[in-house]
Scaffold this motif. Structure first.
Motif, mmCIF file in Angstrom:
data_model
loop_
_atom_site.group_PDB
_atom_site.id
_atom_site.type_symbol
_atom_site.label_atom_id
_atom_site.label_comp_id
_atom_site.label_asym_id
_atom_site.label_seq_id
_atom_site.Cartn_x
_atom_site.Cartn_y
_atom_site.Cartn_z
ATOM 1 N N VAL A 1 0.831 -1.210 0.000
ATOM 2 C CA VAL A 1 0.000 0.000 0.000
ATOM 3 C C VAL A 1 0.864 1.258 0.000
ATOM 4 O O VAL A 1 0.632 2.185 -0.786
ATOM 5 C CB VAL A 1 -0.952 0.003 1.219
ATOM 6 N N THR A 2 1.879 1.276 0.840
ATOM 7 C CA THR A 2 2.706 2.478 0.970
ATOM 8 C C THR A 2 3.668 2.656 -0.200
ATOM 9 O O THR A 2 3.944 3.782 -0.595
ATOM 10 C CB THR A 2 3.493 2.437 2.290
ATOM 11 N N VAL A 3 4.158 1.569 -0.761
ATOM 12 C CA VAL A 3 5.086 1.671 -1.893
ATOM 13 C C VAL A 3 4.343 2.088 -3.166
ATOM 14 O O VAL A 3 4.843 2.908 -3.933
ATOM 15 C CB VAL A 3 5.851 0.339 -2.109
ATOM 16 N N ILE B 1 6.731 5.446 0.923
ATOM 17 C CA ILE B 1 8.072 5.013 1.322
ATOM 18 C C ILE B 1 8.752 4.312 0.153
ATOM 19 O O ILE B 1 8.099 3.821 -0.764
ATOM 20 C CB ILE B 1 8.067 4.072 2.550
ATOM 21 N N SER B 2 10.069 4.274 0.209
ATOM 22 C CA SER B 2 10.843 3.542 -0.783
ATOM 23 C C SER B 2 11.224 2.199 -0.161
ATOM 24 O O SER B 2 11.802 2.157 0.931
ATOM 25 C CB SER B 2 12.097 4.334 -1.142
ATOM 26 N N LEU B 3 10.906 1.128 -0.852
ATOM 27 C CA LEU B 3 11.213 -0.209 -0.324
ATOM 28 C C LEU B 3 12.719 -0.412 -0.189
ATOM 29 O O LEU B 3 13.178 -1.045 0.762
ATOM 30 C CB LEU B 3 10.591 -1.285 -1.212
ATOM 31 N N ASP B 4 13.483 0.164 -1.117
ATOM 32 C CA ASP B 4 14.941 0.041 -1.051
ATOM 33 C C ASP B 4 15.487 0.663 0.239
ATOM 34 O O ASP B 4 16.330 0.084 0.917
ATOM 35 C CB ASP B 4 15.602 0.711 -2.260
ATOM 36 N N SER B 5 15.004 1.856 0.577
ATOM 37 C CA SER B 5 15.502 2.520 1.787
ATOM 38 C C SER B 5 15.041 1.786 3.047
ATOM 39 O O SER B 5 15.762 1.728 4.041
ATOM 40 C CB SER B 5 15.074 3.984 1.832
ATOM 41 N N PHE B 6 13.847 1.198 3.001
ATOM 42 C CA PHE B 6 13.333 0.444 4.150
ATOM 43 C C PHE B 6 14.171 -0.810 4.385
ATOM 44 O O PHE B 6 14.567 -1.103 5.515
ATOM 45 C CB PHE B 6 11.865 0.090 3.925
ATOM 46 N N ILE C 1 6.195 9.811 9.061
ATOM 47 C CA ILE C 1 4.886 9.341 8.598
ATOM 48 C C ILE C 1 4.247 8.360 9.577
ATOM 49 O O ILE C 1 3.289 7.679 9.247
ATOM 50 C CB ILE C 1 4.983 8.706 7.190
ATOM 51 N N ARG C 2 4.754 8.321 10.788
ATOM 52 C CA ARG C 2 4.243 7.408 11.805
ATOM 53 C C ARG C 2 2.799 7.738 12.182
ATOM 54 O O ARG C 2 2.038 6.877 12.586
ATOM 55 C CB ARG C 2 5.150 7.457 13.032
ATOM 56 N N ASP C 3 2.399 8.996 12.019
ATOM 57 C CA ASP C 3 1.046 9.412 12.379
ATOM 58 C C ASP C 3 -0.010 8.934 11.383
ATOM 59 O O ASP C 3 -1.201 8.982 11.670
ATOM 60 C CB ASP C 3 0.969 10.938 12.470
#
Length: 115
Positions: free
Chosen positions: A24-26, A31-36, A92-94
């Motif tokens: 959903v987030t990607v 968010i970037s999956l690579d950075s995660f 983006i935790r909120d």
């Protein structure tokens, strides 16, 4: 009776595969999956040290998922902790929460807001 030349057998360490579903987030470019995956690789502690994955822990990505493969025991809850820490660092935790959607998996989802 004592038997000689018998060694105690060590049980083989089981391999666990933990999945964090980020679809959903990607897809929404939140968010970037690579950075995660990079964040997980650098911050998972092994034997009390960060960035010390050795051959016991492997972090990779499969499609929209971040996959952590572990030989031996590992707390799934630790992955939730690191995921929440990453979201907080990105600010983006909120808006996004980490939910368990299986015995060995988590999913990143948006908070539902009833307006």
């Amino acid at each position: 009776i004592i038997l000689k030349n018998k060694k105690a057998k060590k049980p083989k360490a089981k391999t666990f595969k933990y999945i964090i579903d980020c679809q959903v987030t990607v897809e929404d470019n939140i968010i970037s999956l690579d950075s995660f995956v990079k964040y997980l690789t650098e911050n998972i502690k092994n034997e009390g040290k960060k960035n010390n994955l050795s051959d016991r822990i492997a972090v990779s990505k499969e499609g929209y998922n971040a996959v952590v493969t572990v030989k031996g025991e590992f707390a799934k809850r630790y992955l939730k902790y690191l995921s929440k820490k990453y979201l907080k660092k990105q600010g983006i935790r909120d808006y996004i929460r980490v939910l368990a959607n299986g015995k060995t998996s988590y999913q990143l989802r948006y908070f539902k807001v009833n307006a």
